[in-house]
Design a protein around this motif. Structure first.
Motif, mmCIF file in Angstrom:
data_model
loop_
_atom_site.group_PDB
_atom_site.id
_atom_site.type_symbol
_atom_site.label_atom_id
_atom_site.label_comp_id
_atom_site.label_asym_id
_atom_site.label_seq_id
_atom_site.Cartn_x
_atom_site.Cartn_y
_atom_site.Cartn_z
ATOM 1 N N PHE A 266 -6.774 -19.016 -40.922
ATOM 2 C CA PHE A 266 -5.683 -18.470 -40.116
ATOM 3 C C PHE A 266 -4.533 -18.072 -41.030
ATOM 4 C CE2 PHE A 266 -2.678 -17.989 -36.731
ATOM 5 C CZ PHE A 266 -3.444 -17.764 -35.583
ATOM 6 N N ARG A 268 -0.914 -17.301 -42.650
ATOM 7 C CA ARG A 268 0.320 -18.083 -42.650
ATOM 8 C C ARG A 268 1.472 -17.186 -43.080
ATOM 9 N NH1 ARG A 268 2.469 -22.220 -47.299
ATOM 10 N NH2 ARG A 268 4.597 -22.217 -46.529
ATOM 11 N N VAL A 269 2.519 -17.141 -42.276
ATOM 12 C CA VAL A 269 3.728 -16.408 -42.658
ATOM 13 C C VAL A 269 4.939 -17.259 -42.306
ATOM 14 C CG1 VAL A 269 5.210 -14.422 -42.188
ATOM 15 C CG2 VAL A 269 2.766 -14.069 -42.436
ATOM 16 N N ASP A 270 5.745 -17.584 -43.281
ATOM 17 C CA ASP A 270 7.014 -18.264 -43.016
ATOM 18 C C ASP A 270 7.913 -18.174 -44.237
ATOM 19 O OD1 ASP A 270 6.395 -20.553 -44.797
ATOM 20 O OD2 ASP A 270 4.866 -20.975 -43.281
ATOM 21 N N THR A 271 9.142 -18.641 -44.045
ATOM 22 C CA THR A 271 10.134 -18.569 -45.121
ATOM 23 C C THR A 271 10.207 -19.872 -45.908
ATOM 24 O OG1 THR A 271 11.808 -19.324 -43.582
ATOM 25 C CG2 THR A 271 11.596 -16.951 -43.833
ATOM 26 N N LEU A 314 -2.270 -14.718 -32.210
ATOM 27 C CA LEU A 314 -0.914 -14.685 -32.780
ATOM 28 C C LEU A 314 -0.889 -13.613 -33.867
ATOM 29 C CD1 LEU A 314 1.908 -16.056 -32.965
ATOM 30 C CD2 LEU A 314 0.938 -17.603 -34.656
ATOM 31 N N CYS A 316 1.754 -11.134 -36.638
ATOM 32 C CA CYS A 316 3.034 -11.052 -37.334
ATOM 33 C C CYS A 316 3.562 -9.627 -37.294
ATOM 34 C CB CYS A 316 2.854 -11.489 -38.783
ATOM 35 S SG CYS A 316 4.386 -11.475 -39.722
ATOM 36 N N ASP A 358 13.460 -26.954 -41.024
ATOM 37 C CA ASP A 358 14.033 -26.392 -42.250
ATOM 38 C C ASP A 358 15.142 -25.383 -41.965
ATOM 39 O OD1 ASP A 358 12.300 -24.482 -41.254
ATOM 40 O OD2 ASP A 358 11.545 -23.868 -43.213
ATOM 41 N N HIS A 390 0.954 -24.895 -40.300
ATOM 42 C CA HIS A 390 1.062 -24.174 -39.031
ATOM 43 C C HIS A 390 2.022 -24.857 -38.071
ATOM 44 C CE1 HIS A 390 -1.799 -21.163 -40.207
ATOM 45 N NE2 HIS A 390 -2.690 -22.086 -40.527
ATOM 46 N N ARG A 395 4.987 -26.809 -32.410
ATOM 47 C CA ARG A 395 5.466 -25.436 -32.556
ATOM 48 C C ARG A 395 5.528 -24.767 -31.191
ATOM 49 N NH1 ARG A 395 1.405 -21.590 -35.629
ATOM 50 N NH2 ARG A 395 3.243 -20.267 -35.500
ATOM 51 N N GLY A 403 5.242 -13.296 -33.820
ATOM 52 C CA GLY A 403 5.552 -14.653 -34.255
ATOM 53 C C GLY A 403 7.025 -14.885 -34.560
#
Ligand SMILES: Nc1nc2c(c(=O)[nH]1)N[C@H]1C(S)=C(S)[C@@H](COP(=O)(O)O)O[C@H]1N2
Ligand SMILES: [Mo]
Length: 548
Positions: A266, A268-271, A314, A316, A358, A390, A395, A403
């Motif tokens: 799956f 993964r995208v985040d900061t 899901l 992005c 965060d 995730h 979440r 997302g």
């Protein structure tokens, strides 16, 4: 060699008074030999400065890492600096990074931080040989800047000042000590002893820094690790147990991904530069803002609610046409709408501003949560507690929205507010405050550029218009007429729909194949080419295939 004798040709008083021990190598001597030696001497001096600078910098970072064992991983100097850099990264650069480095973007960023720090440390080390006080102050200032970068992170508390402050201080002290050792190296009456002192001092500090740095980092990883806590989570039995999706959701075409994306694959995208490790025993969700009855729930309370399983795709907003940032999973969650109703939201509230542990913020329309779709607080995907990356332990998910406006990972706070009053993280960075998923389709088989044997060629892929569903998929060969593809069975309108097409009349040669979808409302996917900023890419995915 002359490098042992003087630290630099225009060095400190200590350098200039360095005794000349080698026979014939006097200051009065003119000519090539002397010039060469002076250059060698200068080179040696610079090399020592660089070495001392790097070792002192490393010692500082190691101290920072050790302090961060107490204050938390994200407060460590390099992590804090990296997170600060992410927060000021302009959107075009962020897009470039996602496009070119994918999920390695964070590694690239970390390498960037290390290289920058190493350069600064090396220059400072050289400077220290002539301007020791200035160089020490500069080192400490870098620590102060790091501390400010750390303490201004959204999730920071005052303790986040300390790792970088003390790192700067330690680096400055190490720089002073080692520089003085180095400059004295050739001065001491017994020259070898001076040299040995410098070498031992430098190597010892360097080795100590490596041990402390790696040790500190390992200690942090161990101390804040939540994999045990994750393994202990007992997932509640859903009130509504879903049967497996029917086999017919997947056209059996070799090379086409499965209908449910395996969790390990799956996207993964985040900061988050370092993954938030949220212990469910400490987890709390606060629901507040424009509500009558703000409240807080613990993880155990959450588990006592009604849980449902739901299959949902899901995706992005940063997914380019034909891109990989889309996945389909079976989620286990508790419906979000009853929680909002329990809080009693005020008239005029139109936005849920959710925050992660965060400090990342995401803004979602209240309406999308209350209109009956399966918006949920999810705790598991594909039958297992959420993996840390995730969003463990909890979440948010809202079918139909990208997302960045719906799927807050490591969720800790829901603030009921308005789009007029509040901006989420991506809004000032050029993305739309609201962003429903656009209809998209993708050809997965064959791969673009592939050569396939003549005869019937099977094309296959997937299409999604999350929450609206997919009603049709068509393919176009060499700009010909659009031909209806065969849709696999639909699971829910919230999931993607796989498709296949048997291209019987594939002639030898190179061909262009395109795909487009029609969503559940009857709207055909737009051919207008648009970039991912501000609210999602559009245009048709096309590939080239050679039939041999
Ligand atoms: N805390 C947090 N949640 C976040 C993000 C983030 O950066 N931080 N990114 C969002 C974006 S842009 C997307 S596309 C999805 C991706 O979820 P995944 O990494 O589980 O696939 O998470 C969303 N939730
Ligand atoms: Mo995203």
């Amino acid at each position: 060699m002359s490098e042992q004798q003087s630290g630099g040709t225009e060095g400190t008083a200590a350098d200039r008074s360095a005794p000349d021990l080698e026979e014939g190598d006097t200051r009065q001597e003119e000519g090539a030999t002397s010039a060469k030696k002076r250059w060698a001497s200068r080179g040696g001096s610079i090399a020592r400065g660089v070495l001392v600078g790097l070792v002192a910098g490393g010692a500082g970072l190691a101290v920072g890492e050790l302090i961060a064992v107490a204050t938390g991983e994200a407060s460590a100097p390099v992590t804090a600096a990296g997170n600060w850099a992410i927060s000021i990264t302009p959107t075009w650069l962020e897009q470039y990074a996602i496009r070119n480095f994918g999920s390695n973007d964070k590694t690239v960023l970390l390498i960037g931080v290390y290289v920058t720090l190493a350069l600064a440390a090396a220059i400072d080390g050289v400077l220290a040989r002539t301007r020791l006080t200035l160089a020490s102050i500069l080192t400490a200032v870098v620590g102060v800047v790091g501390a400010i970068a750390a303490v201004t992170r959204p999730a920071a508390d005052t303790s986040w000042l300390f790792p970088s402050l003390l790192a700067g201080l330690a680096a400055a002290l190490a720089l002073r000590w080692l520089t003085i050792l180095s400059l004295k190296e050739s001065q001491s009456s017994a020259e070898l002893t001076g040299r040995r002192r410098f070498l031992f001092g430098t190597l010892g500090t360097g080795a100590g820094a490596l041990v402390a740095g790696y040790g500190g980092n390992a200690w942090i990883k161990k101390r804040y690790n939540v994999s045990d806590a994750r393994a202990k989570v007992v997932l509640p039995t859903p009130a509504k147990v879903l049967p497996e999706p029917p086999a017919a959701v997947h056209p059996n075409v070799p090379g086409l991904g499965s209908f449910i994306t395996p969790t390990s694959q799956f996207y993964r995208v985040d900061t988050a530069l370092t993954l938030p490790h949220v212990d469910p025993r400490d987890w709390k969700l606060k629901i507040h803002g424009m509500v009558d009855r703000p409240f807080e729930i613990t993880f155990d309370e959450l588990l006592s609610y009604r849980f449902e399983e739901h299959d949902m795709t899901l995706t992005c907003v940063s997914n380019e046409v034909g891109g990989p940032y889309v996945g389909n999973a079976r989620w286990l969650g508790t419906p979000l709408a009853p929680l909002l109703r329990r809080a009693g939201i005020h008239r005029g509230t139109d936005m849920i501003l959710s925050t992660s542990s965060d400090g990342m913020t995401i803004g979602s329309p209240v309406e999308a949560v209350l209109d009956g779709r399966q918006a949920m607080l999810a705790i598991a995907m594909n039958g297992e507690a959420l993996p840390v990356k995730h969003g463990f332990p909890c979440r948010m998910l809202i079918p139909g929205l990208y997302g960045y406006v719906s799927a807050t990972k490591w969720l800790t706070d829901l603030n009921l507010t308005t789009f007029a009053a509040s901006d989420a993280y991506w809004t000032p960075r050029g993305y739309s405050p609201q962003a429903p998923v656009k209809t998209a389709s993708r050809i997965d088989v064959p791969k673009s550029g592939a050569t396939v044997p003549a005869g019937p060629v099977v094309l296959a892929g997937t299409a999604w218009a999350t929450h609206r569903g997919i009603a049709a998929v068509e393919v176009q060969i060499d700009n010909g007429a659009w031909r209806e593809a065969k849709l696999a069975a639909s699971d829910t309108p919230d999931t993607w729909r796989q498709w296949s097409y048997e291209w019987a009349d594939a002639a030898k040669g190179s061909h262009k194949v395109k795909v487009r979808a029609t969503d559940g409302t009857g709207a055909v996917q737009t051919s207008t080419v648009q970039d991912v900023v501000p609210n999602g890419s559009t245009g048709y995915h096309g590939i080239t295939v050679r039939v041999s």
